[in-house]
Design a protein around this motif. Structure first.
Motif: not given
Length: 170
Positions: A28-38
């Protein structure tokens, strides 16, 4: 990048269920970060808080390291991102901090956590001690605590992600 999140099994033994819920929350945490840049991942989007998605990933790498390496396996594993001088160091990001580094470190700590946990039964006590208590802690307690830790921070991640780009949902 497509993140696959697996729902925990509803009819299995306790250990498989605990590991399933922990992996679900990790994903879930990985999903929340997906697709965002640095830059987006570094964004502390709810001032005055310094909380960011990248900071949460770095924090969870340290949490995995603490409970599964230092406490459970009694490994000499120093904190990755914080210190006595900077106890919230995982949230003090710079322009040079990257998703690649944070993610790789977090993934490595989760892999070590899985290996270390595999050596213990749920009722086995830790070889090390928590900095909060001198009592041994069972693997079962560590699993429950880790699920709680991820679930709480995934709530933070929901709000951070929505503030960054409006994405909501699971």
């Amino acid at each position: 990048m497509t993140i696959k999140r697996t729902d925990p099994a509803t009819n299995t033994d306790e250990r498989s269920m605990l590991e399933g819920f922990l992996d679900y929350h990790r994903q879930t945490l990985e999903l929340k970060c997906a697709g965002l840049d640095d830059a987006q991942l570094r964004t502390a989007s709810v001032p005055p808080s310094e909380l960011s998605l990248m900071g949460l990933v770095r924090h969870m790498a340290d949490v995995e390291r603490n409970w599964f390496r230092r406490v459970l396996a009694n490994e000499d594993a120093e904190p990755l991102h914080y210190s006595d001088e900077d106890p919230d160091g995982e949230f003090h990001l710079t322009g040079t901090d990257t998703r690649e580094e944070a993610y790789a470190t977090w993934q490595a700590e989760m892999a070590t956590a899985r290996r270390n946990a595999a050596r213990f039964a749920l009722d086995d006590v830790s070889e090390g001690r928590s900095r909060f208590t001198e009592e041994p802690i069972t693997l079962r307690w560590i699993y429950h605590h880790m699920i709680e830790e991820y679930a709480r921070h995934n709530g933070h991640a929901d709000l951070l992600r929505e503030r960054i780009d409006g994405a909501t949902g699971e």
